[in-house]
Design a protein around this motif. Structure first.
Motif: not given
Length: 350
Positions: A75-88, A124-134
């Protein structure tokens, strides 16, 4: 099937949205303070159903926890991948290079905060400012440690719960009265006390402890005696939840904003006891908790960011803070739960 806990999972997912979008004014402060039970509750529920009371052999515990660990990793891999692509995509659109994006997120300094505290620009970064994936990474840490220390889990878990919760609340007091700098970073930084060690571990263990307590009572008592006990639990749970709600608000007034209040702990304990009293989760809302609360938690930050970007670009009007939390909640329920659930049900009919 405990529909009450599913109902609370739905409520908790809405509370997380309220924390990240915030209602305005005094009402917003009250909602924020009372909503702080949400993430500790998710941890506690994870522990509540992690290891059966009858499971005492180390290989069996490791097999069960290992399955939960693998599932969480996927689950973490999928969620992290989605946010990483969005951030990029976001950073490329604002003119930043791939190397610039990559080096700002993945460096030794950020790696330190990620591996110690489950935070930093890794998640997290400037594209989404919450580190909820912690939450997901903390759960991975906790499951991994339970797997390693399975032989002594039930010997240590009561002491660990007490010790870690003591340091959680003591550390939060230090934020107000003596702001030390562990690891060269101020204890006032949100993730120094809110991480896998001081939140994830004690609340998952609390769920395991409660699971053992309930199973032990079922084993020791007759059916009539157990039913009588659950009636007492119902009253106890309601009282503790009420006290926790009031306590959270009072703590906010005295100490200011905190990641977890003592009242949050009381609310979680009250919910656990109330969940064993036979109370129902109603007819409909519990279904959202069962089928959609996890994805609402995982992806609500993405929706918040998308709406903010559309607003910044002038495609939609600026949304008032008195309306925004409710709007995000409705959009999350619609696009993350209702529409996918409707499409899936249609597919099953065919």
């Amino acid at each position: 099937m405990n529909t009450f806990l599913y109902l609370i999972k739905f409520i908790a997912s809405m509370c997380v949205i309220a924390i990240h979008t915030r209602f305005s004014g005094v009402f917003g402060d009250i909602v924020d303070a009372t909503s702080r039970f949400a993430v500790p509750f998710f941890f506690a529920v994870s522990g509540r159903f992690l290891i059966p009371y009858s499971m005492t052999k180390t290989p069996d515990i490791r097999q069960k926890v290992g399955k939960s660990l693998v599932k969480t990793l996927k689950v973490t891999f999928v969620v992290y991948l989605v946010y990483s692509i969005y951030s990029l995509i976001y950073h490329l659109c604002i003119g930043e290079s791939f190397l610039g994006w990559f080096s700002s997120k993945y460096n030794l300094s950020e790696a330190r905060w990620f591996f110690f505290f489950n935070s930093g620009k890794f998640i997290y970064d400037g594209s989404f400012t919450f580190d909820h994936m912690w939450y997901l990474f903390a759960l991975i840490y906790v499951y991994g440690l339970i797997y390693i220390f399975a032989p002594v889990l039930r010997k240590w878990y009561k002491a660990l719960i007490g010790i870690l919760l003591f340091f959680l609340f003591f550390g939060q007091l230090l934020q107000n009265y003596y702001p030390i700098r562990p690891f060269g970073i101020s204890i006032c930084t949100w993730y120094v006390m809110r991480n896998w060690l001081f939140v994830g571990m004690p609340f998952v263990l609390l769920g395991i402890l409660f699971s053992d307590y309930v199973a032990g009572k079922k084993e020791a008592l007759s059916e009539a005696e157990y039913k009588s006990l659950t009636e007492k639990w119902a009253l106890f749970g309601k009282v503790v939840i009420f006290v926790g709600l009031i306590s959270g608000v009072i703590e906010f007034i005295i100490f200011g904003k905190k990641e977890v209040y003592f009242g949050s702990l009381l609310i979680v304990i009250g919910i656990l006891f109330l969940s064993e009293s036979g109370i129902s989760g109603g007819r409909y809302l519990w279904k959202i908790g069962k089928e959609g609360s996890s994805n609402i938690y995982f992806y609500h930050v993405l929706l918040i960011s998308l709406i903010d970007q559309l607003s910044n670009m002038g495609y939609i009007p600026v949304i008032s803070m008195s309306v925004k939390p409710v709007l995000i909640m409705v959009i999350c329920i619609l696009f993350i739960w209702f529409i996918p659930s409707y499409i899936q049900s249609k597919g099953k009919i065919k």
